[in-house]
Design a protein around this motif. Structure first.
Motif, PDB file in Angstrom:
ATOM      1  N   SER A   1       0.838  -1.204   0.000  1.00 44.04           N
ATOM      2  CA  SER A   1       0.000   0.000   0.000  1.00 44.04           C
ATOM      3  C   SER A   1       0.870   1.251   0.000  1.00 44.04           C
ATOM      4  O   SER A   1       0.598   2.220  -0.707  1.00 44.04           O
ATOM      5  N   VAL A   2       1.941   1.220   0.773  1.00 46.68           N
ATOM      6  CA  VAL A   2       2.867   2.355   0.821  1.00 46.68           C
ATOM      7  C   VAL A   2       3.617   2.485  -0.508  1.00 46.68           C
ATOM      8  O   VAL A   2       3.755   3.586  -1.051  1.00 46.68           O
ATOM      9  N   ALA A   3       4.090   1.356  -1.046  1.00 45.80           N
ATOM     10  CA  ALA A   3       4.800   1.386  -2.334  1.00 45.80           C
ATOM     11  C   ALA A   3       3.909   1.947  -3.436  1.00 45.80           C
ATOM     12  O   ALA A   3       4.384   2.667  -4.317  1.00 45.80           O
ATOM     13  N   SER A   4       2.607   1.645  -3.382  1.00 44.78           N
ATOM     14  CA  SER A   4       1.694   2.137  -4.423  1.00 44.78           C
ATOM     15  C   SER A   4       1.532   3.652  -4.365  1.00 44.78           C
ATOM     16  O   SER A   4       1.069   4.253  -5.326  1.00 44.78           O
ATOM     17  N   LEU A   5       1.913   4.260  -3.253  1.00 44.52           N
ATOM     18  CA  LEU A   5       1.904   5.726  -3.139  1.00 44.52           C
ATOM     19  C   LEU A   5       3.233   6.347  -3.554  1.00 44.52           C
ATOM     20  O   LEU A   5       3.381   7.556  -3.556  1.00 44.52           O
ATOM     21  N   GLY A   6       4.226   5.489  -3.820  1.00 36.17           N
ATOM     22  CA  GLY A   6       5.563   5.999  -4.118  1.00 36.17           C
ATOM     23  C   GLY A   6       6.266   6.472  -2.859  1.00 36.17           C
ATOM     24  O   GLY A   6       7.176   7.294  -2.913  1.00 36.17           O
ATOM     25  N   ALA A   7       5.841   5.968  -1.711  1.00 36.54           N
ATOM     26  CA  ALA A   7       6.397   6.386  -0.429  1.00 36.54           C
ATOM     27  C   ALA A   7       7.341   5.306   0.114  1.00 36.54           C
ATOM     28  O   ALA A   7       7.465   4.226  -0.452  1.00 36.54           O
ATOM     29  N   ASN A   8       7.986   5.618   1.223  1.00 38.19           N
ATOM     30  CA  ASN A   8       8.911   4.689   1.881  1.00 38.19           C
ATOM     31  C   ASN A   8       8.211   4.033   3.064  1.00 38.19           C
ATOM     32  O   ASN A   8       7.404   4.661   3.746  1.00 38.19           O
ATOM     33  N   TYR A   9       8.542   2.772   3.307  1.00 40.22           N
ATOM     34  CA  TYR A   9       7.983   2.019   4.434  1.00 40.22           C
ATOM     35  C   TYR A   9       9.095   1.761   5.428  1.00 40.22           C
ATOM     36  O   TYR A   9      10.056   1.065   5.118  1.00 40.22           O
ATOM     37  N   LEU A  10       8.975   2.348   6.603  1.00 40.35           N
ATOM     38  CA  LEU A  10       9.955   2.142   7.654  1.00 40.35           C
ATOM     39  C   LEU A  10       9.360   1.121   8.626  1.00 40.35           C
ATOM     40  O   LEU A  10       8.364   1.402   9.290  1.00 40.35           O
ATOM     41  N   LEU A  11       9.938  -0.074   8.665  1.00 40.95           N
ATOM     42  CA  LEU A  11       9.423  -1.143   9.517  1.00 40.95           C
ATOM     43  C   LEU A  11      10.365  -1.344  10.693  1.00 40.95           C
ATOM     44  O   LEU A  11      11.525  -1.705  10.530  1.00 40.95           O
ATOM     45  N   ASN A  12       9.844  -1.116  11.878  1.00 37.90           N
ATOM     46  CA  ASN A  12      10.607  -1.180  13.117  1.00 37.90           C
ATOM     47  C   ASN A  12      10.634  -2.593  13.696  1.00 37.90           C
ATOM     48  O   ASN A  12       9.672  -3.347  13.574  1.00 37.90           O
ATOM     49  N   VAL A  13      11.739  -2.925  14.329  1.00 38.67           N
ATOM     50  CA  VAL A  13      11.835  -4.099  15.192  1.00 38.67           C
ATOM     51  C   VAL A  13      12.344  -3.620  16.544  1.00 38.67           C
ATOM     52  O   VAL A  13      13.091  -2.649  16.624  1.00 38.67           O
ATOM     53  N   GLY A  14      11.910  -4.287  17.592  1.00 38.50           N
ATOM     54  CA  GLY A  14      12.378  -3.942  18.935  1.00 38.50           C
ATOM     55  C   GLY A  14      13.399  -4.974  19.385  1.00 38.50           C
ATOM     56  O   GLY A  14      13.046  -6.100  19.704  1.00 38.50           O
ATOM     57  N   PRO A  15      14.681  -4.622  19.403  1.00 32.95           N
ATOM     58  CA  PRO A  15      15.705  -5.596  19.774  1.00 32.95           C
ATOM     59  C   PRO A  15      15.575  -6.049  21.233  1.00 32.95           C
ATOM     60  O   PRO A  15      15.091  -5.305  22.088  1.00 32.95           O
ATOM     61  N   LEU A  16      16.028  -7.248  21.484  1.00 31.26           N
ATOM     62  CA  LEU A  16      16.116  -7.775  22.848  1.00 31.26           C
ATOM     63  C   LEU A  16      17.201  -6.996  23.593  1.00 31.26           C
ATOM     64  O   LEU A  16      18.011  -6.296  22.973  1.00 31.26           O
ATOM     65  N   PRO A  17      17.240  -7.126  24.923  1.00 29.27           N
ATOM     66  CA  PRO A  17      18.250  -6.385  25.682  1.00 29.27           C
ATOM     67  C   PRO A  17      19.694  -6.634  25.231  1.00 29.27           C
ATOM     68  O   PRO A  17      20.547  -5.755  25.375  1.00 29.27           O
ATOM     69  N   ASP A  18      19.976  -7.811  24.644  1.00 27.72           N
ATOM     70  CA  ASP A  18      21.341  -8.091  24.188  1.00 27.72           C
ATOM     71  C   ASP A  18      21.598  -7.612  22.757  1.00 27.72           C
ATOM     72  O   ASP A  18      22.663  -7.842  22.192  1.00 27.72           O
TER      73      ASP A  18
END
Length: 169
Positions: free
Chosen positions: A95-112
């Motif tokens: 859906s984001v690509a169809s707008l010509g936009a960027n998709y920033l996908l976050n991950v939450g790292p473990l404490p290590d």
């Protein structure tokens, strides 16, 4: 002023007003020292939009980076936080690509510093999809229909049009 060339400034936090951030003054100061830097809109003044957990109804080509996370509730590591499904992430990505936009996908790292297995699985699944279908996204432009089709998104590259069916017909 002592960092050399800075290409981007990305503020975080969406809970303050332009007056709180003094966004326009801050933006003008950045541009005076770093004219090439692109600045997000989190100070309520910038070069591109950064909506969180939503895909706005924007015209194709409006500078935008849609921010989301692999988890439903948290941006950082939170044990037991439900994960978004791969089909949901792919749906949002396209859906984001169809707008010509960027998709920033976050991950939450473990404490290590490692990435939790469930989040790794989702990133690998998206990567596997891109290995097969990447030409429909990499280097493509957004493409929207005059009449919105909620389950069909499109991108184009050169003379090729790519239709992304988000639901099986």
């Amino acid at each position: 002023t002592n960092y050399g060339r800075i290409d981007g400034i990305w503020w975080d936090g969406t809970h303050r007003s332009e007056a709180d951030w003094q966004g326009q003054r801050l933006y003008e100061m950045i541009k005076a020292h770093q004219p090439h830097a692109v600045v997000n809109d989190r100070a309520r003044y910038g070069d591109f939009f950064t909506p969180e957990r939503q895909i706005p109804a924007l015209p194709v080509g409006v500078p935008c980076e849609c921010c989301d996370s692999t988890t439903v509730k948290a941006w950082g590591y939170q044990p037991g936080s439900p994960l978004r499904s791969v089909p949901r992430l792919l749906h949002d990505f396209l859906s984001v690509a169809s707008l010509g936009a960027n998709y920033l996908l976050n991950v939450g790292p473990l404490p290590d510093g490692t990435i939790a297995t469930g989040q790794q699985d989702r990133l690998r699944a998206l990567g596997k999809w891109l290995e097969t279908n990447g030409e429909a996204v990499y280097g493509s432009e957004g493409c929207v229909f005059a009449e919105p089709l909620p389950d069909v998104k499109a991108t184009r590259r050169g003379n090729s049009l790519y239709l992304h069916l988000l639901q099986w017909p």
